[in-house]
Design an enzyme around this catalytic site. Structure first.
Site, PDB file in Angstrom:
ATOM      1  N   HIS A  87       2.102   1.986   2.435  1.00  0.00           N
ATOM      2  CA  HIS A  87       3.354   1.897   1.660  1.00  0.00           C
ATOM      3  C   HIS A  87       3.701   3.251   1.051  1.00  0.00           C
ATOM      4  O   HIS A  87       3.118   3.659   0.051  1.00  0.00           O
ATOM      5  CB  HIS A  87       3.208   0.848   0.551  1.00  0.00           C
ATOM      6  CG  HIS A  87       4.506   0.457  -0.084  1.00  0.00           C
ATOM      7  ND1 HIS A  87       4.778  -0.826  -0.488  1.00  0.00           N
ATOM      8  CD2 HIS A  87       5.621   1.172  -0.379  1.00  0.00           C
ATOM      9  CE1 HIS A  87       5.995  -0.881  -1.007  1.00  0.00           C
ATOM     10  NE2 HIS A  87       6.527   0.328  -0.956  1.00  0.00           N
ATOM     11  N   ASP A 127       2.586   3.296  -2.676  1.00  0.00           N
ATOM     12  CA  ASP A 127       4.018   3.259  -3.008  1.00  0.00           C
ATOM     13  C   ASP A 127       4.492   4.637  -3.490  1.00  0.00           C
ATOM     14  O   ASP A 127       5.282   4.743  -4.425  1.00  0.00           O
ATOM     15  CB  ASP A 127       4.333   2.177  -4.059  1.00  0.00           C
ATOM     16  CG  ASP A 127       5.823   1.860  -4.149  1.00  0.00           C
ATOM     17  OD1 ASP A 127       6.605   2.375  -3.310  1.00  0.00           O
ATOM     18  OD2 ASP A 127       6.209   1.106  -5.058  1.00  0.00           O
ATOM     19  N   HIS A 164      10.909  11.386  -6.485  1.00  0.00           N
ATOM     20  CA  HIS A 164      12.303  11.598  -6.906  1.00  0.00           C
ATOM     21  C   HIS A 164      12.368  12.987  -7.508  1.00  0.00           C
ATOM     22  O   HIS A 164      11.582  13.313  -8.398  1.00  0.00           O
ATOM     23  CB  HIS A 164      12.728  10.589  -7.980  1.00  0.00           C
ATOM     24  CG  HIS A 164      12.739   9.167  -7.510  1.00  0.00           C
ATOM     25  ND1 HIS A 164      13.676   8.680  -6.626  1.00  0.00           N
ATOM     26  CD2 HIS A 164      11.923   8.127  -7.795  1.00  0.00           C
ATOM     27  CE1 HIS A 164      13.443   7.391  -6.399  1.00  0.00           C
ATOM     28  NE2 HIS A 164      12.381   7.032  -7.093  1.00  0.00           N
TER      29      HIS A 164
HETATM   30 ZN   LIG Z   1       9.011  -2.003  -3.160  1.00  0.00          ZN
END
Ligand SMILES: [Zn+2]
Length: 424
Positions: free
Chosen positions: A62, A306, A310
Site C-alpha cells: 500500500h 500507506d 504531500h
Molecule cells: Zn486508503
C-alpha cells in the site's frame, strides 16, 4: 554474481533461521547453503552480512507514488528510492493518481516508468471503478494484462454495495484481490481525526470507529456472497479486526493490513500539527491494543505503509485544510522493530512474515529465499542506531510525524533482481 555471506537468514516460508550464504546469479537466487558451504565462483562480488539479518525482499502492498499527475509531491523515481532505503524491494502503488489508473494505458505508463526510473519493483493496483467514481466498473481484465496485481478505489471506499459486489464477482474470476479503503463516507463526512475526548478537546471534527467497521461488515458479507478475495487496507479499529478474525474463522478469503503509524500512535498523540493527520485517523488506545494482538496472533496479514507524500505547500497548512497522509517507507522497519519486536509482542520471524510472505499471500504470490526464486533480499541490522531526519529523505515530501525520532535497527542493504539498489 553476488554472494551474501554469513548473514542470519530469516525466511518465514521455509521457517529457516540460521547462518547461511545466499548466492545470487543475475536476477535469481542460485544457491542457499549453510555459511561457508558455497564455493565462491571467480569474480563473484561478496556482501559480508555477518551480524545482519538476511530476509526475503520486503513488499509494501500500500503506497502512493503520485505519478502520473502529482510529481511535485513524489515521482516513481523518488518514491522507489525512498522505498529502497526502507528495505522494500517491491511496492504496490494505489491508483489515485491524475489521471486515475483505471485503464491499461495508465497501467502501462506506470510499468514503463518504473522499468526506466524505479529503484525497486513497482506493482500497480488498478482502480475498481472508472475514475474511482464509484459508478461504472473499470477495465479490470485489460489492466490485469497490463500488470495490475489487485484493484482498489483507495482514497475512498467502493461507493455502493452493488458495485462492490460486481467488482468482487469480476475479480474472483480474474483471481485478483479487492483492496478496500473501508469507510462509510456519511459517518466520516467532514471529519479530520478520530472522534473522542481528544477531538473534543482540540475542537476538531471526529469520525467514529464505526466509520470504518460498518464498511468492513458490508464487504465481509459481500466476500462471503461472492467468494472473492477481500483485503482490508490500513485497518485501524478493533471492531474491524474482530470482523476479519471472524471471517477467517469461517474460512472466507479475507485479509488485512496494518500501518506502522496505527500500531505506534493513537488519537491522544494528535496535535494541531498536520503531520498527525491521516485517513483512517489515529485510533483509540484500545484499538491500538487490538491491532498489536492481531499482529501477534495472525489475524493481520501484512504491515503496509500507506506511504502518502504531500509536498510542503499542500501539507503545511491548518489541520482542517491539510490533505490526509504521511510518509511511510523509511521508518516502517524501524518502527516495527521498536514497537513489535523489542517489546516482545512478536518474534522477529513473525515480523519478517508481515513484510514478506504475508503481503505476498494477499497478492496470490509467494516470497521466499530459495534456489530459482527472484534475487530480492532485504538486509537489516537489529542494533544500528540512527535518527530519522526527514529533510534527508529520498522522498520529495517531508510529511512525517517521526522526524527526529531515534531508532535501534535499520535496513542496511536492499537487493532487487540481484542488484544492490540501496546500501547504508
Ligand atoms: Zn486508503
Amino acid at each position: 554474481m553476488l554472494l551474501v555471506k554469513n548473514g542470519r537468514v530469516l525466511d518465514p516460508a521455509s521457517k529457516t533461521d540460521a547462518a547461511m550464504d545466499v548466492l545470487l546469479d543475475g536476477e535469481t537466487i542460485r544457491e542457499v547453503a549453510p555459511a561457508g558451504k558455497i564455493a565462491a565462483p571467480q569474480n563473484v562480488e561478496i556482501f559480508d552480512a555477518t551480524r545482519l539479518i538476511v530476509a526475503p525482499g520486503f513488499i509494501d502492498i500500500h503506497a502512493h507514488l503520485r505519478e502520473p499527475g502529482q510529481e511535485s509531491s513524489e515521482t516513481i523515481e523518488s518514491g522507489t528510492q525512498a522505498a529502497a532505503r526502507g528495505g522494500f524491494t517491491a511496492v504496490c502503488c494505489m491508483p489515485n493518481t491524475k489521471p486515475v489508473n483505471d485503464n491499461a494505458s495508465v497501467t502501462r505508463f506506470i510499468v514503463d516508468r518504473a522499468k526506466a526510473h524505479g529503484s525497486v519493483r513497482v506493482w500497480p493496483i488498478g482502480a475498481a471503478s472508472v475514475g474511482s467514481k464509484g459508478e461504472a466498473i473499470a477495465e479490470i481484465a485489460a489492466m490485469k494484462d497490463a500488470g495490475v496485481v489487485a484493484v482498489s478505489d483507495d482514497g475512498k471506499p467502493i461507493a455502493t454495495a452493488k458495485l462492490a459486489r460486481q467488482v468482487m464477482e469480476y475479480c474472483r474470476s480474474l483471481n485478483l484481490s479487492v483492496i478496500e479503503h473501508a469507510e462509510d463516507v456519511s459517518l466520516a463526512a467532514g471529519a479530520v481525526m478520530r472522534e473522542g475526548v481528544t477531538s473534543t478537546r482540540l475542537g476538531l471534527r471526529g469520525m467514529p470507529a464505526a466509520a470504518e467497521s460498518v464498511c468492513v461488515a458490508r464487504d465481509v458479507q459481500l466476500a462471503e456472497l461472492t467468494g472473492a478475495r477481500l483485503h482490508v487496507a490500513h485497518l485501524s479499529a478493533k471492531a474491524s479486526l474482530e470482523q476479519v478474525r471472524s471471517a477467517k474463522s469461517k474460512r472466507l478469503h479475507v485479509t488485512c493490513e496494518v500501518t506502522p503509524h496505527h500500531f505506534t500512535l493513537i488519537d491522544e498523540d494528535v496535535t494541531y500539527d498536520s503531520r498527525f493527520k491521516m485517513n483512517p485517523p489515529l485510533a483509540a488506545r484500545e484499538d491500538r491494543e487490538a491491532l498489536l494482538a492481531g499482529l501477534a496472533d495472525g489475524t493481520v496479514d501484512a504491515i503496509a505503509t500507506d506511504h502518502a507524500p504531500h509536498e510542503p505547500a499542500l501539507k503545511d497548512v491548518e489541520f482542517d485544510k491539510a490533505p490526509f497522509g504521511i510518509l511511510g517507507f523509511e521508518t516502517a522497519l524501524s518502527l516495527a522493530l521498536e514497537q513489535l519486536v523489542d517489546t516482545g509482542r512478536i518474534s522477529l520471524m513473525r515480523m519478517v512474515e508481515l513484510f514478506t510472505a504475508g503481503p505476498a499471500r494477499v497478492l496470490g504470490m509467494e516470497r521466499r529465499i530459495g534456489a530459482g526464486q527472484p534475487a530480492d533480499l532485504t538486509i537489516f541490522s537489529l542494533d544500528h542506531s540512527w535518527t530519522y531526519k526527514v529533510k534527508e529523505s529520498a522522498s520529495k515530501s517531508r510529511n512525517s510525524p517521526f522526524d527526529g525520532r531515534t531508532f535501534k535497527g535499520a535496513p542496511l542493504a536492499t537487493i532487487v533482481a540481484g542488484k544492490i539498489v540501496y546500501k547504508h
